[in-house]
Design an enzyme around this catalytic site. Structure first.
Site, PDB file in Angstrom:
ATOM      1  N   SER A  27      33.906  36.222  39.555  1.00 17.24           N
ATOM      2  CA  SER A  27      33.973  36.335  38.097  1.00 17.24           C
ATOM      3  C   SER A  27      33.466  35.070  37.407  1.00 17.24           C
ATOM      4  CB  SER A  27      35.416  36.591  37.659  1.00 17.24           C
ATOM      5  OG  SER A  27      35.880  37.828  38.122  1.00 17.24           O
ATOM      6  N   HIS A  58      30.515  40.460  36.166  1.00 14.63           N
ATOM      7  CA  HIS A  58      29.920  40.870  37.441  1.00 14.63           C
ATOM      8  C   HIS A  58      28.662  41.684  37.145  1.00 14.63           C
ATOM      9  CE1 HIS A  58      33.301  39.631  40.065  1.00 14.63           C
ATOM     10  NE2 HIS A  58      33.999  39.831  38.958  1.00 14.63           N
ATOM     11  N   HIS A  80      36.367  45.334  43.227  1.00 16.35           N
ATOM     12  CA  HIS A  80      37.721  44.961  43.603  1.00 16.35           C
ATOM     13  C   HIS A  80      38.522  46.202  43.984  1.00 16.35           C
ATOM     14  CE1 HIS A  80      36.102  42.142  40.625  1.00 16.35           C
ATOM     15  NE2 HIS A  80      36.807  41.202  41.208  1.00 16.35           N
ATOM     16  N   TYR A  82      41.324  47.114  42.921  1.00 16.69           N
ATOM     17  CA  TYR A  82      41.984  47.743  41.780  1.00 16.69           C
ATOM     18  C   TYR A  82      41.059  48.675  40.995  1.00 16.69           C
ATOM     19  CZ  TYR A  82      39.820  43.919  39.053  1.00 16.69           C
ATOM     20  OH  TYR A  82      38.946  43.028  38.488  1.00 16.69           O
ATOM     21  N   GLU A  83      39.745  48.621  41.271  1.00 19.53           N
ATOM     22  CA  GLU A  83      38.846  49.541  40.588  1.00 19.53           C
ATOM     23  C   GLU A  83      38.980  50.960  41.125  1.00 19.53           C
ATOM     24  OE1 GLU A  83      34.841  47.790  39.590  1.00 19.53           O
ATOM     25  OE2 GLU A  83      35.682  46.054  40.645  1.00 19.53           O
ATOM     26  N   ALA A 110      37.132  33.383  41.541  1.00 16.93           N
ATOM     27  CA  ALA A 110      38.022  32.690  40.620  1.00 16.93           C
ATOM     28  C   ALA A 110      39.448  32.932  41.097  1.00 16.93           C
ATOM     29  CB  ALA A 110      37.832  33.222  39.207  1.00 16.93           C
ATOM     30  N   MET A 208      42.236  38.431  43.265  1.00 16.41           N
ATOM     31  CA  MET A 208      42.253  39.882  43.474  1.00 16.41           C
ATOM     32  C   MET A 208      41.051  40.358  44.277  1.00 16.41           C
ATOM     33  SD  MET A 208      43.330  40.939  39.578  1.00 16.41           S
ATOM     34  CE  MET A 208      44.689  40.069  38.737  1.00 16.41           C
ATOM     35  N   SER A 209      40.492  39.492  45.109  1.00 18.21           N
ATOM     36  CA  SER A 209      39.251  39.848  45.812  1.00 18.21           C
ATOM     37  C   SER A 209      39.145  39.054  47.108  1.00 18.21           C
ATOM     38  CB  SER A 209      38.050  39.543  44.905  1.00 18.21           C
ATOM     39  OG  SER A 209      37.963  38.142  44.658  1.00 18.21           O
ATOM     40  N   ASN A 232      43.173  28.679  36.416  1.00 21.28           N
ATOM     41  CA  ASN A 232      44.455  28.598  35.700  1.00 21.28           C
ATOM     42  C   ASN A 232      45.562  28.278  36.699  1.00 21.28           C
ATOM     43  OD1 ASN A 232      43.768  31.683  36.338  1.00 21.28           O
ATOM     44  ND2 ASN A 232      45.995  31.416  36.485  1.00 21.28           N
ATOM     45  N   HIS A 244      41.904  37.495  31.378  1.00 22.71           N
ATOM     46  CA  HIS A 244      40.583  37.489  32.021  1.00 22.71           C
ATOM     47  C   HIS A 244      39.592  36.640  31.245  1.00 22.71           C
ATOM     48  CE1 HIS A 244      37.607  38.828  34.847  1.00 22.71           C
ATOM     49  NE2 HIS A 244      36.839  39.342  33.894  1.00 22.71           N
TER      50      HIS A 244
END
Length: 277
Positions: A27, A58, A80, A82-83, A110, A208-209, A232, A244
């Site tokens: 990201s 992306h 990802h 979650y998609e 990230a 998340m990846s 963060n 995000h």
């Protein structure tokens, strides 16, 4: 085989070119692809079975050419878990890079830091991972032509490649730490309680990846290196909300250091080749 068709299309689009290093950009980190020389860009939509990202930051294209003295194939954007589309397209993409000629995969992402002393803008070389996605991309029938049914994840993140990354960071005065990356399902960010749990489990950063790509790559024999951009502090460890947009802004701010590090790393692969028996 879908991966073979995608690999054939990659080599057809870049006639006479054979990549050695695959790079996956996370990201807000897609700018590295703009530094590739003699670039040939192909939309994922034109590569059979490749994933099509749906998340901002992306781009969804494969950029091939020269970077740091190496022939690279750079995935500008990823998908990802979650998609909701499973891992088949991701397996196709990583395996197509292998079939096209890659022997090394560099993963970037990230991530949120779980260590208060490692704040936004820092880079973290991934030394190991926790797969907390609730799924493994190798679930289902094994494709023996790519790798064994039960692949080892010992040294999944290649220690020699990580040592090279450390050397290049030191040479360029880039502040690089090392740590364990935890892959969490998303798309919601973690709760403060989940952040505390991840720290107890031994994670240094969370995202998340990245972990599925590592597993797929190791299964088919690719060496893997990874670098996370800390965008963060985990929820409850710092001030203010996490979203995000913040991830994209912080990744963009740190992108210059990441780009310098990866170019130096690619240049150093030739040095490493000279040391190997």
């Amino acid at each position: 085989m879908t991966a073979a068709r995608a690999a054939a299309e990659i080599l057809h689009r870049a006639a006479g070119f054979r990549p050695r290093v695959g790079i996956v950009l996370g990201s807000g980190l897609g700018g590295l692809a703009d530094r590739i020389g003699d670039a040939i860009a192909v939309s994922y939509r034109d590569l059979d079975g490749f994933p099509v990202p749906s998340v901002e930051g992306h781009a969804g294209r494969l950029v091939m050419g020269q970077l740091g003295g190496q022939p690279v194939a750079c995935m500008q954007g990823r998908v990802h878990a979650y998609e909701g589309n499973g891992f088949d397209a991701l397996k196709t993409a990583i395996r197509a890079l292998k079939l096209a000629g890659c022997d090394t995969l560099v993963l970037t992402c990230a991530a949120g830091s779980l260590r208060v002393e490692v704040g936004p803008g820092r880079l973290m070389a991934i030394s190991d991972h926790l797969n907390l996605l609730g799924a493994n991309p190798l679930t289902g029938p094994n494709e023996d032509s790519f790798g064994p049914r039960f692949p080892s994840m010992t040294d999944a993140w290649d220690p020699d490649l990580r040592a090279l990354m450390r050397r290049k960071a030191l040479e360029q005065n880039i502040d690089l730490v090392e740590g364990v990356y935890a892959a969490y399902p998303g798309p919601s960010f973690e709760t403060p309680a989940e952040v505390r749990m991840l720290k107890v489990l031994g994670a240094d950063a969370v995202g998340m990846s990245t972990v599925p790509e590592c597993i797929i790559a190791r299964h088919c024999g690719l060496r893997v290196a990874g670098c996370a951009v800390i965008t963060n502090l985990g929820v409850g460890l710092g001030d203010g909300p996490v979203d995000h947009d913040q991830t994209l802004r912080a990744a963009s701010a740190a992108a210059s250091d990441l780009e310098r590090l990866l170019v130096g790393f690619l240049e150093g692969l030739n040095e490493e080749d000279g040391r190997r028996p």
